[in-house]
Design an enzyme around this catalytic site. Structure first.
Site, short mmCIF file in Angstrom:
data_model
loop_
_atom_site.label_atom_id
_atom_site.label_comp_id
_atom_site.label_asym_id
_atom_site.label_seq_id
_atom_site.Cartn_x
_atom_site.Cartn_y
_atom_site.Cartn_z
N GLU A 158 -5.85 -4.76 10.63
CA GLU A 158 -4.83 -3.73 10.78
C GLU A 158 -5.07 -2.96 12.07
OE1 GLU A 158 -2.86 -2.68 6.84
OE2 GLU A 158 -4.50 -1.30 7.14
N SER A 213 3.04 -2.21 10.41
CA SER A 213 4.47 -2.31 10.67
C SER A 213 5.06 -3.68 10.32
CB SER A 213 4.79 -1.92 12.12
OG SER A 213 4.46 -0.56 12.34
N HIS A 271 -9.78 1.41 4.89
CA HIS A 271 -8.50 1.58 5.59
C HIS A 271 -8.71 2.56 6.76
CE1 HIS A 271 -4.38 2.68 6.48
NE2 HIS A 271 -4.01 1.58 5.85
N GLU A 316 -6.98 4.90 7.85
CA GLU A 316 -6.67 6.31 7.55
C GLU A 316 -7.86 6.97 6.87
OE1 GLU A 316 -2.90 5.60 5.59
OE2 GLU A 316 -2.02 5.07 7.52
N GLY A 352 2.24 2.20 10.78
CA GLY A 352 3.23 3.26 10.65
C GLY A 352 3.95 3.60 11.94
N ASN A 409 0.87 -1.18 0.00
CA ASN A 409 0.00 0.00 0.00
C ASN A 409 0.91 1.23 0.00
OD1 ASN A 409 -1.78 2.06 0.54
ND2 ASN A 409 -2.29 1.40 2.62
N TRP A 410 1.03 1.83 -1.17
CA TRP A 410 1.95 2.96 -1.29
C TRP A 410 1.43 4.22 -0.62
CZ3 TRP A 410 4.27 3.09 -6.99
CH2 TRP A 410 5.15 2.00 -7.13
N LYS A 411 0.17 4.23 -0.22
CA LYS A 411 -0.45 5.42 0.37
C LYS A 411 -0.20 6.64 -0.54
CE LYS A 411 -0.10 3.23 4.82
NZ LYS A 411 -0.11 3.36 6.26
P1 PGA Z 1 2.62 0.22 7.64
O1 PGA Z 1 1.17 0.48 6.97
O2 PGA Z 1 3.13 -1.09 7.07
O3 PGA Z 1 3.44 1.39 7.22
O4 PGA Z 1 2.39 0.14 9.10
C1 PGA Z 1 0.27 -0.58 6.79
C2 PGA Z 1 -1.02 -0.05 6.20
O5 PGA Z 1 -1.47 1.02 6.60
O6 PGA Z 1 -1.63 -0.67 5.30
#
Ligand code: PGA
Length: 264
Positions: A172, A217, A95, A97, A178, A9-11
């Protein structure tokens, strides 16, 4: 046997030039991997670039969200049909976020899941509790509510479609995203088994076939121990997917033979 799956997931990272270099390193570095499905979910503007550079490789591509509506006066939104036009195999739905920053509700995540199915794209449905919720002993009730809102919204026709498209789930924990702090393999396994049981109560065969990923993470150092758990079928990987070497190591850790030996 469920084939392990690792999704990057490149966000909101990348640009045309940097993506080109990363796509090139990834296609070269991952081309020999077998027994693991691999995908990258890129920002919307780069779906065409992903389609161009990943077609014919063993890496699929996808989007990071879709609208909960089919079409209409929704300025700035992107429909599931639009991402399907770019041959996306996957779309991340719900997600944390999106839920936190854009106030997407459990019900809107469920609606997005259905839109994704109808466009022929496989949803990757994310659930997870915050640190405060876990500390208060509410982790399962939060994840249970997110899952039940989805499962209750699926008429049997949509459930069958989800099965045919191989819908994916991803646990998640928000406190692990993150932060460099991941759930222990045992903590993650417990929640994955809980999620699988919730699906099984509605559709037993779908539950057995569904891949449930862990996200939060995941990196080259912890992936093997997390993926060795019986109900963890791979990972949804943020930061470590932006580095071709780290991502390759995470994908290697998901390969079945390595999972089997890690479990001994
Ligand atoms: P992360 O993000 O691996 O940087 O913790 C995972 C995600 O949000 O899908």
């Amino acid at each position: 046997m469920r084939t392990p799956l690792v999704i990057g997931n490149w966000k909101m990272h990348g640009n045309l030039a940097r993506n080109r270099m990363l796509f090139t390193s990834l296609t070269l570095g991952l081309r020999d991997l077998q027994q693991v499905d691999i995908a990258i979910c890129v920002p919307f503007p780069y779906l065409g670039q992903a389609q161009l550079l990943l077609s014919g490789t063993n890496i699929a591509w996808g989007a990071q969200n879709v609208s909960q509506f089919e079409e209409g006066a929704f300025t700035g939104s992107i429909s599931a049909e639009m991402v399907a036009d770019f041959e996306c195999r996957f779309a991340i739905i719900g997600h944390s976020e999106r839920r936190a920053l854009s106030h997407e509700s459990d019900q809107s995540a469920a609606n997005r899941f259905v839109q994704t199915l109808h466009a022929g794209v496989t949803p990757v449905f994310c659930v997870g509790e915050t640190g405060a919720e876990r500390d208060a002993g509410l982790a399962k009730s939060v994840v249970g509510k997110q899952m039940r809102t989805l499962l209750d919204s699926l008429v049997s026709e949509n459930l069958a479609l989800a099965g045919r498209l191989g819908a994916v789930f991803s646990y998640e924990p928000v406190w692990a995203i993150g932060t460099g702090k991941h759930a222990s393999p045992a903590e993650a396994q417990e929640m994955h088994a809980f999620i699988r049981n919730l699906i099984a109560a509605r559709a037993p065969e779908f539950a057995t076939a569904s891949r449930i990923l862990y996200g939060g993470s995941v990196n080259a150092g912890n992936a093997a121990s997390i993926f060795a758990m019986p109900d963890i079928d791979g990972g949804l990987v943020g930061r470590s997917s932006l580095d071709a070497d780290s991502f390759r190591q995470v994908c290697e850790a998901a390969q079945q033979p390595m999972r089997a030996s890690a479990a001994l």
